[in-house]
Design an enzyme around this catalytic site. Sequence first.
Site, PDB file in Angstrom:
ATOM      1  N   ASP A 422      -5.101 155.406 -88.570  1.00 45.19           N
ATOM      2  CA  ASP A 422      -3.888 155.670 -88.302  1.00 45.19           C
ATOM      3  C   ASP A 422      -3.142 154.472 -88.010  1.00 45.19           C
ATOM      4  OD1 ASP A 422      -1.672 157.429 -87.782  1.00 45.19           O
ATOM      5  OD2 ASP A 422      -1.977 156.680 -85.614  1.00 45.19           O
ATOM      6  N   GLU A 475      -3.374 154.023 -93.437  1.00 44.10           N
ATOM      7  CA  GLU A 475      -1.609 154.488 -93.143  1.00 44.10           C
ATOM      8  C   GLU A 475      -1.208 153.167 -92.941  1.00 44.10           C
ATOM      9  OE1 GLU A 475       1.392 156.942 -90.720  1.00 44.10           O
ATOM     10  OE2 GLU A 475      -0.272 156.062 -89.826  1.00 44.10           O
TER      11      GLU A 475
END
Length: 744
Positions: A422, A475
């Site tokens: 993330d 990401e």
Amino acid sequence: MSERQGGQEQDREADGVTTEGISEMSQTLQALADGLPVDAFAVLGPHPLADGRRQVRVLAPGAEAMGLIDSRGKLLARMQASAIDGVFEGILSIEGPYRLRIVWPDMVQEIEDPYAFAVTLDESLLLQIAAGDGQALRRALGAQHVQCGEVPGVRFAVWAPHAQRVAVVGDFNGWDVRRHPMRQRIGGFWELFLPRVEAGPRYKYAVTAADGRVLLKADPVARQTELPPATASVVPGTDTFAWTDAAWMAKRDPSAVPAPLSIYEVHAASWRRDGHNQPLDWPTLAEQLIPYVQQLRFTHIELLPITEHPFGGSWGYQPLGLYAPTARHGSPDGFAQFVDACHRAGIGVILDWVSAHFPDDAHGLAQFDGAALYEHADPREGMHRDWNTLIYNYGRPEVTAYLLGSALEWIDHYHLDGLRVDAVASMLYRDYGRAEGEWVPNAHGGRENLEAVAFLRQLNREIAAHFPGVLTIAEESTAWPGVTAAISDGGLGFTHKWNMGWMHDTLSYMQRDPAERAHHHSQLTFGLVYAFDERFVLPISHDEVVHGTGGLLGQMPGDDWRRFANLRAYLALMWAHPGDKLLFMGAEFGQWADWNHDQSLDWHLLEGARHRGVQLLVGDLNATLRRTPALYRGTHRAKGFDWSVADDARNSVLAFIRHDPDGGGVPLLAVSNLTAQPLHDYGVGVPRAGAWREILNTDSAHYGGSNLGNSGRLATEPMGMHGHAQRLRLTLPPLATIYLQAEK
């Protein structure tokens, strides 16, 4: 001096203890009993006397009496309560091990003396952690079941270099911070073996900071936690889970022919809920979610973070327990059973994993030993102002070992097939979300976080080395070059990267009224300029259906018929477009509303035929992907793609060919008409002469459309068009995508 006093002095001298030594020892024992920083192993446990006997001291505040016994329970010596409350002393005349018999007000306890055991942590492991070794940290820290000689128990170990004192507190000692001070080791590590502790008790560390404050901290390496909002760690069970996924694990080979990758993104706490609006446990999720994913033919489930996190509203993206599955769904073994069941069903499991930041909850990593430890001391480096969270200090080897160990733990212990990392962009740039003057340049004066870059490369290097075939997905929302390039070529080494640019451009296009789309045609085509620069995943994720945007269906323009048609056309365009696929739960059946993490998806919508039609389409898209090598074997290679129609902005038509670049299979033509008007006799160039068959049409009545199409089979005409030698004359239904495939 009296004769008796002289005799006492002679006894003490025979024991090697002087009056001055007794006074000093009394002060030390008093400090120990007061919970102050003292080397507990220097005074507690057995210590040899000059005459060969052993003096034993035990700290047991609240005990009424105590004795030393052998393994059969025979009394070896009575312990005397000293003048210092809670301290018992005795002389042991025989060699060999002993146990304690402690009389408490409500029970009698027989147990080995924790302070009779030597060190249990190999110093080499601690040196490896200090050098950044995540595997060593996994083996050393946390609550680990070990056996010292013939005595089973749990070794507690933690890193707290600024602490004056660390003690283990928990259900096994009445949460008394005085009872079990730990042994300090090199590098700021602390350890203590507690005999006979089994799985299940709650515990924390009582950390005495340099300024004297006592901080109650959860174990950073806890493998199990209690249910939030409670914050204690839990002694885990022994690793006895019997995996049955050997066949799945054996086929996880990175050298194999590229396989389809279609990911169903799931928030486990809100996919479905029970009758009391509580999250499902892992066995129930396995019973309900796995058959559903099989029905829709997704290849993988991606779980939003299930690492333990204090605040459910963070969706798991502000975790504090990077080694423990959240207790919201049951036990760690329950999660292992879920993954095992997925693998038996032919479904891979990917975990969203957060190494960018952590929250500042008092029981967590923030100021863990009273000083900045896991985070930077300077808030210009150590705080995310966007999220009010703290940033890991990637320049500290023990911190990177902690993060690396977490990643390896999930992949190894839980057989995970991938990690989606993330907020990588926030890790890569020191000025992320910061104005001028609010960030610290790197050693070269630049904005790149060189330590984070080194960490990400090491993460990918170790996963590839230890667990070949496991996916690592970034990401990453910027144009950082080489996210999926090999580390040897200067890249970060991820296997995949989310294509955020494609998602933003195409969603923006689809949200426009069809009458306006002609002026924004490049939003559909620009993604193909860079589609093969990285190994991309096309993400329609949770971030696209929150904060008042509505569900994916609710973001489409027009009346209900047009909204459904737009959604179907978009999904089929996405599945044909180069790049692997990710779809957040709810989009597969057309949820209207925002995703709400505190309640179930709106499953009642499937009572409507149009919602069922979207769901049927997604299943058919995945089935088509699985059986069509042209759609996946070249999805990251320019040789697998050719334009047919890229410039018909007036009609909002897009058409392209997908190939298997290795020569297998047959080509597939995808054509999208994104106006509300049908187009008849529309010419599209194709590379192969002969019959082509319409294999999917989002306007089919089967999916809730108007059933306009090409009657299944068409023949090419030998007329060059769009750079191809042949052409097809097609009927393009309104707001629809069709797939045609050359017949063999």
